[in-house]
Design a protein around this motif. Structure first.
Motif, PDB file in Angstrom:
ATOM      1  N   UNK A 299      -0.066  -6.570   8.684  1.00 22.79           N
ATOM      2  CA  UNK A 299      -0.664  -5.229   8.613  1.00 22.79           C
ATOM      3  C   UNK A 299      -1.594  -4.973   9.923  1.00 22.79           C
ATOM      4  N   UNK A 300      -2.182  -6.105  10.463  1.00 26.58           N
ATOM      5  CA  UNK A 300      -2.870  -5.925  11.814  1.00 26.58           C
ATOM      6  C   UNK A 300      -2.193  -5.408  12.821  1.00 26.58           C
ATOM      7  N   UNK A 301      -1.165  -6.247  13.059  1.00 21.79           N
ATOM      8  CA  UNK A 301      -0.136  -5.918  14.314  1.00 21.79           C
ATOM      9  C   UNK A 301       0.512  -4.644  14.005  1.00 21.79           C
ATOM     10  N   UNK A 302       0.899  -4.441  12.743  1.00 17.79           N
ATOM     11  CA  UNK A 302       1.909  -3.381  12.324  1.00 17.79           C
ATOM     12  C   UNK A 302       0.863  -2.225  12.770  1.00 17.79           C
ATOM     13  N   UNK A 319      11.474  -1.586  15.048  1.00 12.72           N
ATOM     14  CA  UNK A 319      11.573  -2.317  13.807  1.00 12.72           C
ATOM     15  C   UNK A 319      10.206  -2.382  13.346  1.00 12.72           C
ATOM     16  N   UNK A 320       9.512  -1.463  13.009  1.00 10.45           N
ATOM     17  CA  UNK A 320       8.332  -0.957  12.392  1.00 10.45           C
ATOM     18  C   UNK A 320       8.615  -0.850  10.845  1.00 10.45           C
ATOM     19  N   UNK A 321       8.735  -1.911  10.135  1.00  9.52           N
ATOM     20  CA  UNK A 321       9.387  -1.738   8.749  1.00  9.52           C
ATOM     21  C   UNK A 321       8.072  -1.843   7.992  1.00  9.52           C
ATOM     22  N   UNK A 322       8.209  -1.497   6.668  1.00  6.00           N
ATOM     23  CA  UNK A 322       6.966  -1.698   5.573  1.00  6.00           C
ATOM     24  C   UNK A 322       6.733  -3.087   5.520  1.00  6.00           C
ATOM     25  N   UNK A 323       5.402  -3.240   4.870  1.00  5.89           N
ATOM     26  CA  UNK A 323       4.870  -4.659   4.627  1.00  5.89           C
ATOM     27  C   UNK A 323       6.003  -5.430   3.834  1.00  5.89           C
ATOM     28  N   UNK A 324       6.555  -4.597   2.657  1.00  2.77           N
ATOM     29  CA  UNK A 324       7.276  -5.220   1.556  1.00  2.77           C
ATOM     30  C   UNK A 324       8.541  -5.902   2.223  1.00  2.77           C
ATOM     31  N   UNK A 325       8.891  -5.582   3.690  1.00  6.59           N
ATOM     32  CA  UNK A 325      10.060  -6.295   3.904  1.00  6.59           C
ATOM     33  C   UNK A 325       9.966  -7.649   4.332  1.00  6.59           C
ATOM     34  N   UNK A 326       8.647  -7.717   4.809  1.00  8.77           N
ATOM     35  CA  UNK A 326       8.337  -9.249   5.101  1.00  8.77           C
ATOM     36  C   UNK A 326       7.553  -9.950   4.256  1.00  8.77           C
ATOM     37  N   UNK A 327       6.544  -9.556   3.466  1.00 10.49           N
ATOM     38  CA  UNK A 327       5.448 -10.317   2.545  1.00 10.49           C
ATOM     39  C   UNK A 327       5.472  -9.569   1.187  1.00 10.49           C
ATOM     40  N   UNK A 328       5.158 -10.374   0.195  1.00  9.27           N
ATOM     41  CA  UNK A 328       4.587 -10.009  -1.141  1.00  9.27           C
ATOM     42  C   UNK A 328       3.302  -9.688  -1.154  1.00  9.27           C
ATOM     43  N   UNK A 329       2.394 -10.163  -0.440  1.00  9.48           N
ATOM     44  CA  UNK A 329       0.940  -9.568  -0.294  1.00  9.48           C
ATOM     45  C   UNK A 329       0.689  -9.857   1.138  1.00  9.48           C
ATOM     46  N   UNK A 330       0.432  -8.382   1.794  1.00  4.69           N
ATOM     47  CA  UNK A 330      -0.052  -8.423   3.089  1.00  4.69           C
ATOM     48  C   UNK A 330      -1.536  -8.711   3.312  1.00  4.69           C
ATOM     49  N   UNK A 331      -2.160  -8.843   4.391  1.00  2.00           N
ATOM     50  CA  UNK A 331      -3.536  -9.174   4.536  1.00  2.00           C
ATOM     51  C   UNK A 331      -4.367  -7.654   4.740  1.00  2.00           C
ATOM     52  N   UNK A 332      -3.556  -6.728   4.799  1.00  2.00           N
ATOM     53  CA  UNK A 332      -4.260  -5.505   4.771  1.00  2.00           C
ATOM     54  C   UNK A 332      -3.608  -4.671   3.820  1.00  2.00           C
ATOM     55  N   UNK A 333      -4.241  -3.253   3.533  1.00  2.00           N
ATOM     56  CA  UNK A 333      -3.435  -2.486   2.471  1.00  2.00           C
ATOM     57  C   UNK A 333      -2.173  -2.296   2.915  1.00  2.00           C
ATOM     58  N   UNK A 334      -1.223  -2.436   2.029  1.00  2.00           N
ATOM     59  CA  UNK A 334       0.395  -2.498   2.682  1.00  2.00           C
ATOM     60  C   UNK A 334       0.786  -1.267   3.152  1.00  2.00           C
ATOM     61  N   UNK A 335       1.591  -1.330   4.020  1.00  2.00           N
ATOM     62  CA  UNK A 335       2.168  -0.206   4.895  1.00  2.00           C
ATOM     63  C   UNK A 335       3.414   0.088   3.747  1.00  2.00           C
ATOM     64  N   UNK A 336       3.417   1.433   3.293  1.00  2.00           N
ATOM     65  CA  UNK A 336       4.745   1.600   2.499  1.00  2.00           C
ATOM     66  C   UNK A 336       5.447   2.902   3.066  1.00  2.00           C
TER      67      UNK A 336
END
Ligand code: OSB
Ligand code: MG
Length: 371
Positions: A299-302, A319-336
Motif C-alpha cells: 500500500x505504501x508504493x501503491x 497496473x495499479x491494481x487493488x491490494x487484494x490482487x497481491x496480498x491477503x493483508x496489506x500493510x496499509x488500509x487496503x486499496x479497494x
C-alpha cells in the motif's frame, strides 16, 4: 528539514498466488521500505527492487548497500538547509550512477516527510488532474489456457478496466487469441514480454497483430532501443517500453528513434517521482501515451503510484491494481477497487501510513542510520 535518521526496513510478504513472468516466478515479495524520521513526522518510500537481478540489475541487497554507504550519507548537507528542497536532494543523488530504485525509495521518503510538514498531498504536488484512476491488472503466465481464461474472467468481473497478459516464447499467440475470442473486441488487452524475444522473432510477434492489442510491452532486451525501433516498423501493435527507460534522457532517445509509441512509467525504475514527472511531461509534449506500471507494491508504493497515475498524460489504465490482487493483508488500509477505479489519496504526503502491528509482523530486519 531536520531529519533524525533513516530506517531501512526489509519486509517479506506472501503473494496471494505465484506470479510468473518470462524472467521467473515470485512467491513472496521481498521489499525494502525507507522511513525518514523528523522530530515532528515521518515519511515512507518503497523500493521497487526485487530479490534477484532478473527484471533489473538492482536487487534488494544492492539497494540496502548503496543507501547505507552512499545515498543516505549524501543527504547531510542538504537537510540542514531551510526551506527543505527535494530538488536539491534529487541533484545530490544524481552524482551516483544507476541505483534508480534505491534513489527513488529515499527521495520518496523525504518527499513524503516534507509534504506532511506542509500538509500537501503528493497528488497535488505532482499535478494530479483526477480524483480516481482506472485500473488494469497484470496476469502471470499460467499452466494452461483454461486456467488463464478463468483468471481473466474473475478480474473482469471484479471490474478491472484492462487486462495485461505476461507472454514468453511458447506462451504468446495461443493465450492472446483465446482471451480475445472469449472476451470479445471491446476488452482492453495488452501483452508484456519482459524482454523475452529478439528481433529475429519479428515475424512471430506479427502474429499478434490481428488481436488488436493496445500495446506490446518490452518485447526485446532493455538495451535494444535501435532494434525496438526496427521491430516497431514491422508490427501494427504499438510498442511500449518498460525496462529500457531509466530516465527522461532514455525516453527522449526512444521517442526520437521511434523505439516506442507508449511508455510504461515506473517511478522506481527511473529514480523517483520527480523524474517520472519529467518523463510524463516529455512524452505528453510528443504525443506519446504513458501509463503507470507496478512492481507488486504494498500500500505504501501503491499510494504514491496512484498520485502519479492521476497526471493528465496517463491516458491508459495502469497496473495499479487493488491490494487484494497481491496480498491477503496489506500493510496499509487496503486499496479497494470501486467500479474499476482506485481513489487518489488526498491526505498529506503519500496519504497513507503503515499499520505498525501489521508491518512488524512482516519485518525481517531493520537498520537505523542516524543523520
Ligand atoms: O514488467 O511490468 C512488469 C511485476 C514485477 C516486475 C515487473 C513487472 C511486473 C508486473 C506487475 O507486470 C505489475 C503490478 O501489478 O504491480
Ligand atoms: Mg513490464
Amino acid at each position: 528539514m531536520k531529519i533524525t535518521g533513516i530506517e531501512l526496513r526489509r519486509i517479506t510478504m506472501p503473494l496471494i498466488a505465484p506470479f510468473r513472468t518470462s524472467f521467473g516466478t515470485e512467491h513472496h515479495r521481498d521489499t525494502l521500505l525507507v522511513r525518514a524520521v523528523t522530530p515532528d513526522t515521518e515519511g515512507w518510500g518503497e523500493c521497487a527492487a526485487m530479490t534477484a537481478p532478473l527484471y533489473s540489475p538492482e536487487y534488494t541487497e544492492t539497494a540496502i548497500d548503496v543507501l547505507r554507504r552512499y545515498l543516505v550519507p549524501a543527504l547531510s548537507p542538504h537537510l540542514a538547509q531551510a526551506p527543505f528542497d527535494i530538488n536539491a536532494v534529487n541533484r545530490a543523488l544524481r552524482r551516483y550512477r544507476g541505483h534508480q530504485m534505491a534513489k527513488s525509495a529515499l527521495e520518496t521518503a523525504l518527499l513524503d516527510a516534507g509534504l506532511r510538514t506542509t500538509g500537501q498531498s503528493l497528488g497535488s504536488y505532482l499535478g494530479a488532474a483526477v480524483p480516481a484512476v482506472p485500473c488494469g491488472v497484470s496476469i502471470g503466465i499460467m499452466d494452461s489456457v483454461p486456467a488463464l481464461l478463468d483468471a481473466v474472467d474473475d478480474y473482469v468481473n471484479q471490474g478491472y478496466r484492462r487486462i495485461k497478459l505476461k507472454i514468453e516464447p511458447g506462451w504468446d499467440v495461443a493465450p492472446v487469441r483465446a482471451v480475445r475470442e472469449r472476451f470479445g473486441p471491446d476488452l482492453l488487452l495488452q501483452a508484456d514480454a519482459n524482454a523475452a524475444y529478439t528481433l529475429a522473432d519479428a515475424p512471430h510477434l506479427a502474429k499478434l497483430d490481428p488481436f488488436d492489442l493496445l500495446l506490446i510491452e518490452q518485447p526485446l532486451a532493455d538495451d535494444d532501443l535501435v532494434q525496438h525501433a526496427q521491430l516497431a516498423r514491422r508490427l501494427s501493435t504499438p510498442v511500449c517500453l518498460d525496462e529500457s527507460i531509466h530516465s527522461a534522457e532514455h525516453a527522449a532517445a526512444a521517442i526520437t528513434l521511434g523505439s516506442c509509441s507508449i511508455i510504461n512509467i515506473k517511478p522506481g525504475r527511473v529514480g523517483g517521482y520527480l523524474e517520472a514527472r519529467r518523463i510524463h511531461d516529455l512524452a505528453r509534449a510528443h504525443g506519446v501515451a504513458v501509463w503507470c506500471g507496478g512492481m507488486l507494491e504494498t500500500g505504501i508504493g501503491r499510494a504514491a503510484n496512484l498520485a502519479l497515475a492521476a497526471l493528465p498524460g496517463f491516458t491508459l489504465p495502469g497496473d495499479t491494481s487493488a491490494s487484494s490482487r497481491y496480498y491477503t493483508t496489506d500493510i496499509t488500509a487496503p486499496f479497494v477497487l470501486q467500479d474499476g477505479y482506485l481513489p487518489v489519496p488526498t491526505g498529506p504526503g503519500i496519504g497513507v501510513e503503515p499499520i505498525m502491528e501489521l508491518l512488524d509482523e512482516v519485518t525481517v530486519s531493520t537498520e537505523w542510520i542516524p543523520l
